[in-house]
Design a protein around this motif. Structure first.
Motif, mmCIF file in Angstrom:
data_model
loop_
_atom_site.group_PDB
_atom_site.id
_atom_site.type_symbol
_atom_site.label_atom_id
_atom_site.label_comp_id
_atom_site.label_asym_id
_atom_site.label_seq_id
_atom_site.Cartn_x
_atom_site.Cartn_y
_atom_site.Cartn_z
ATOM 1 N N ARG A 16 0.839 -1.207 0.000
ATOM 2 C CA ARG A 16 0.000 0.000 0.000
ATOM 3 C C ARG A 16 0.869 1.250 0.000
ATOM 4 N NH1 ARG A 16 -1.404 3.906 3.055
ATOM 5 N NH2 ARG A 16 -0.191 3.110 4.819
ATOM 6 N N GLN A 17 1.914 1.255 0.798
ATOM 7 C CA GLN A 17 2.805 2.405 0.858
ATOM 8 C C GLN A 17 3.475 2.650 -0.488
ATOM 9 O OE1 GLN A 17 5.461 1.477 4.088
ATOM 10 N NE2 GLN A 17 3.886 1.718 5.660
ATOM 11 N N ARG A 18 3.821 1.588 -1.181
ATOM 12 C CA ARG A 18 4.421 1.742 -2.510
ATOM 13 C C ARG A 18 3.438 2.401 -3.480
ATOM 14 N NH1 ARG A 18 7.588 -4.019 -3.674
ATOM 15 N NH2 ARG A 18 9.177 -3.802 -2.027
ATOM 16 N N LEU A 19 2.182 2.000 -3.391
ATOM 17 C CA LEU A 19 1.179 2.554 -4.299
ATOM 18 C C LEU A 19 0.979 4.044 -4.072
ATOM 19 C CD1 LEU A 19 -1.532 -0.259 -4.233
ATOM 20 C CD2 LEU A 19 -0.246 0.499 -6.233
ATOM 21 N N GLU A 20 1.101 4.475 -2.815
ATOM 22 C CA GLU A 20 0.793 5.862 -2.465
ATOM 23 C C GLU A 20 2.008 6.777 -2.504
ATOM 24 O OE1 GLU A 20 -1.185 5.827 1.302
ATOM 25 O OE2 GLU A 20 -2.954 4.748 0.540
ATOM 26 N N ASP A 21 3.196 6.217 -2.537
ATOM 27 C CA ASP A 21 4.413 7.025 -2.492
ATOM 28 C C ASP A 21 5.062 7.055 -3.875
ATOM 29 O OD1 ASP A 21 6.819 8.264 -2.064
ATOM 30 O OD2 ASP A 21 7.463 6.959 -0.421
ATOM 31 N N PRO A 22 5.059 8.191 -4.568
ATOM 32 C CA PRO A 22 5.655 8.264 -5.906
ATOM 33 C C PRO A 22 7.117 7.827 -5.939
ATOM 34 C CG PRO A 22 4.355 10.226 -5.453
ATOM 35 C CD PRO A 22 4.442 9.462 -4.168
ATOM 36 N N ALA A 23 7.833 8.010 -4.814
ATOM 37 C CA ALA A 23 9.247 7.630 -4.773
ATOM 38 C C ALA A 23 9.441 6.119 -4.714
ATOM 39 C CB ALA A 23 9.924 8.283 -3.571
ATOM 40 N N ARG A 24 8.360 5.396 -4.416
ATOM 41 C CA ARG A 24 8.465 3.942 -4.315
ATOM 42 C C ARG A 24 7.698 3.211 -5.413
ATOM 43 N NH1 ARG A 24 7.419 2.776 2.157
ATOM 44 N NH2 ARG A 24 8.667 4.492 2.982
ATOM 45 N N GLN A 25 6.945 3.925 -6.203
ATOM 46 C CA GLN A 25 6.081 3.265 -7.178
ATOM 47 C C GLN A 25 6.860 2.468 -8.218
ATOM 48 O OE1 GLN A 25 3.638 6.471 -8.589
ATOM 49 N NE2 GLN A 25 2.276 6.422 -6.810
ATOM 50 N N TRP A 26 8.098 2.847 -8.460
ATOM 51 C CA TRP A 26 8.911 2.113 -9.424
ATOM 52 C C TRP A 26 9.154 0.669 -8.995
ATOM 53 C CZ3 TRP A 26 13.636 0.041 -8.035
ATOM 54 C CH2 TRP A 26 14.162 0.486 -6.802
ATOM 55 N N LYS A 27 8.980 0.399 -7.692
ATOM 56 C CA LYS A 27 9.203 -0.951 -7.182
ATOM 57 C C LYS A 27 8.019 -1.882 -7.427
ATOM 58 C CE LYS A 27 12.499 -0.249 -3.414
ATOM 59 N NZ LYS A 27 12.761 -0.575 -1.997
ATOM 60 N N ILE A 28 6.871 -1.315 -7.795
ATOM 61 C CA ILE A 28 5.654 -2.118 -7.936
ATOM 62 C C ILE A 28 5.782 -3.069 -9.121
ATOM 63 C CG2 ILE A 28 3.176 -2.047 -8.394
ATOM 64 C CD1 ILE A 28 3.124 0.700 -7.033
ATOM 65 N N SER A 29 5.406 -4.318 -8.887
ATOM 66 C CA SER A 29 5.419 -5.333 -9.935
ATOM 67 C C SER A 29 4.044 -5.984 -9.992
ATOM 68 C CB SER A 29 6.488 -6.386 -9.633
ATOM 69 O OG SER A 29 6.309 -7.530 -10.423
ATOM 70 N N GLU A 30 3.644 -6.370 -11.192
ATOM 71 C CA GLU A 30 2.368 -7.067 -11.336
ATOM 72 C C GLU A 30 2.377 -8.396 -10.595
ATOM 73 O OE1 GLU A 30 1.343 -7.504 -15.398
ATOM 74 O OE2 GLU A 30 1.051 -5.350 -15.747
ATOM 75 N N ALA A 31 3.568 -8.936 -10.395
ATOM 76 C CA ALA A 31 3.676 -10.240 -9.734
ATOM 77 C C ALA A 31 3.504 -10.146 -8.221
ATOM 78 C CB ALA A 31 5.026 -10.875 -10.049
ATOM 79 N N ASP A 32 3.620 -8.931 -7.657
ATOM 80 C CA ASP A 32 3.587 -8.786 -6.205
ATOM 81 C C ASP A 32 2.352 -9.442 -5.599
ATOM 82 O OD1 ASP A 32 5.968 -7.458 -6.265
ATOM 83 O OD2 ASP A 32 5.110 -5.456 -6.031
#
Length: 288
Positions: A182-198
């Motif tokens: 959830r934090q990755r989704l809301e934080d632009p600085a972390r969104q690059w880490k999001i993967s469809e596989a997560d």
């Protein structure tokens, strides 16, 4: 509290991860309580690494494993970053290439192991070949089930060559993983880490748990122990990993090598140079 002793998986022990509390934080009430000790560990690591690099009698391999969002990258940022890049490498083993698949599963790993004087960090490692390969049935059980012995032999070879091995399983709860997503989704600085596989991989949580339990049981050895690091609290994760690395390096009794030159002669040359003073100023070529 001796975290190295507390968190180590004893060789041959039966492992049930449900008995390990991912929110454990030892005797510390908060991050503030641990901040000074973490800073001391990190400073000590820098000093010990310098001695390791200079002495060149030992090497160190650090293996980081954990489910998505467990904190492998964070551990590198907050603990491994204390070590000089002059003698430290970080390698991440992801999906193998076609070339790598044409060789044995350890072929791509060995070139990245440390030499004496060096520290190598595996952010994901050769253990992926008894984890994702097993969970997703990428090879038959008859293939992956033999790899525990191959891994133990490989690590025994490294240890016999002067390489100390520390393996950390960063243990988080499914609830904490979801919160970090959830934090990755809301934080632009972390969104690059999001993967469809997560989120897809969460469906295999129990399968991964079983796979991790087996590898911890089968590959925690006296020369290459596993540590289960409670990682719901990022600050405790960093503190525990730093303390274990620091204590292990300290046990090696590292010493900087003695000079290989005649210091008295060099001192004499230095003092003679000082006595002569600076070189004559440039005269514009008149006296040349």
């Amino acid at each position: 509290m001796n975290l190295r002793k507390k968190l180590m998986v004893a060789p041959g022990a039966k492992v049930r991860l449900k008995k390990f509390d991912p929110a454990f934080r030892g005797d510390y009430g908060s991050a503030e309580d641990a901040r000074k000790e973490l800073a001391r560990n990190v400073a000590r690591l820098a000093d010990l690494q310098q001695k390791l690099y200079g002495e060149k009698k030992h090497g160190l391999l650090i293996v980081l494993q954990g489910l998505d969002a467990a904190g492998k990258d964070g551990t590198c940022w907050h603990v491994v970053s204390a070590m000089s890049p002059l003698g430290t490498t970080v390698t991440s083993f992801k999906q193998p290439t076609e070339e790598e698949l044409r060789h044995d599963f350890l072929w791509r790993v060995h070139p990245h192991t440390p030499g004496r004087g060096q520290i190598a960090v595996f952010n994901r490692s050769h253990y992926e070949d008894v984890l994702v390969v097993r969970v997703h049935e990428l090879v038959p059980k008859a293939v992956w089930s033999t790899r525990y012995d191959r891994i133990n032999e490989f690590e025994r070879l490294l240890a016999d060559s002067g390489i100390t091995i520390l393996k950390f399983f960063l243990h988080i709860s499914p609830e904490e993983q979801l919160e970090r997503f959830r934090q990755r989704l809301e934080d632009p600085a972390r969104q690059w880490k999001i993967s469809e596989a997560d989120y897809k991989e969460r469906a295999y949580w129990d399968d991964y748990t079983e796979a991790y339990q087996d590898l911890l049981e089968k590959t925690s050895t006296p020369h290459a122990p596993w540590f289960v690091i409670p990682s719901n609290h990022k600050w405790f994760r960093n503190l525990a990993v730093s303390e274990i690395i620091e204590a292990t390096l300290d046990d090696l009794d590292l010493k900087l090598p003695k000079p290989t030159v005649d210091l008295d002669r060099i001192r004499a040359d230095y003092h003679a140079a000082v006595a002569r003073g600076p070189a004559d100023a440039d005269t514009g070529g008149k006296d040349r």
